[in-house]
Enzyme design. Sequence first.
Site, PDB file in Angstrom:
ATOM      1  N   ASP A 206       0.843  -1.201   0.000  1.00  0.00           N
ATOM      2  CA  ASP A 206       0.000   0.000   0.000  1.00  0.00           C
ATOM      3  C   ASP A 206       0.871   1.241   0.000  1.00  0.00           C
ATOM      4  O   ASP A 206       2.051   1.193   0.347  1.00  0.00           O
ATOM      5  CB  ASP A 206      -0.891   0.020   1.249  1.00  0.00           C
ATOM      6  N   ASP A 208       1.336   4.590   2.057  1.00  0.00           N
ATOM      7  CA  ASP A 208       0.971   4.935   3.426  1.00  0.00           C
ATOM      8  C   ASP A 208       0.032   6.143   3.461  1.00  0.00           C
ATOM      9  O   ASP A 208      -0.109   6.878   2.480  1.00  0.00           O
ATOM     10  CB  ASP A 208       2.230   5.207   4.244  1.00  0.00           C
TER      11      ASP A 208
END
Length: 266
Positions: A206, A208
């Site tokens: 991902d 952040d």
Amino acid sequence: MPVTDNGQVIGVIGGSGFYSFFDSAARSVSLDTPFGEPAGPVTIGAVGNHEVAFLPRHGLDHRYPAHQVPYRANMWALRSIGVRQIFAPCAVGSLTVEHGPGSIVVPDQLVDRTRRRTDTYYDAGAAHVAFADPYCPTLRAAATGLPDVVDGGTMVVIEGPRFSTRAESRWFASAGFTLINMTGYPEAVLARELEICYAAVALVTDLDAGIESGAGVTMENVVDEFAKNIEPFKELIREAVGRVPAERTCTECLSHTGMPLPFDET
């Protein structure tokens, strides 16, 4: 007791979603240590010409969150069966848009932002581990020599179990950190104290919270992204293992604490 006579065993510590490594022809051993049981059984098998010991960092059922992983027991258990080199696959968030989900990064530096973790085997005496370069150059070279692997970056390790706020994330990014993780410390320094070569291999799951503008990081998204990439990631680790020289010649990973090695070789 070591599983080989020469002690040349390569360890793999699987992170979130990485709970097994061998398809077949592997054996499982249960171990105990002065620090209790490790997170799970150690599975021993072969990858090419190397004997490999696999340990799931969080346990087979992910029973240990990052701040409760039995790090000292895990590292001690692996060394007790002859492991002297460890690849540490892990899930990370990215602090830069250049490394999006699915990227593989082999960091060369870390920053410790944990707070409540015991990070040494030395409870007495002036034992100061050399840790300027926390990762083994030999193992890093084995992994970074593979296609599409990003060479270098700083991984900041946070306490967890919560994810970062946007402000924290932007702060880390402004400091030049590139990856964020919850398990890379104290694993790396415990390996150094035990004179085990160690390298993290990070799978980005991902962007952040401070880097992307959506709802922020969720566990569901992390798990889904890791699951999507787990088989290619395992194959990459197998290829990295196969690139490790047959004889360990690295001297950079000796601890140089000025104290006797904490592990009793007898």
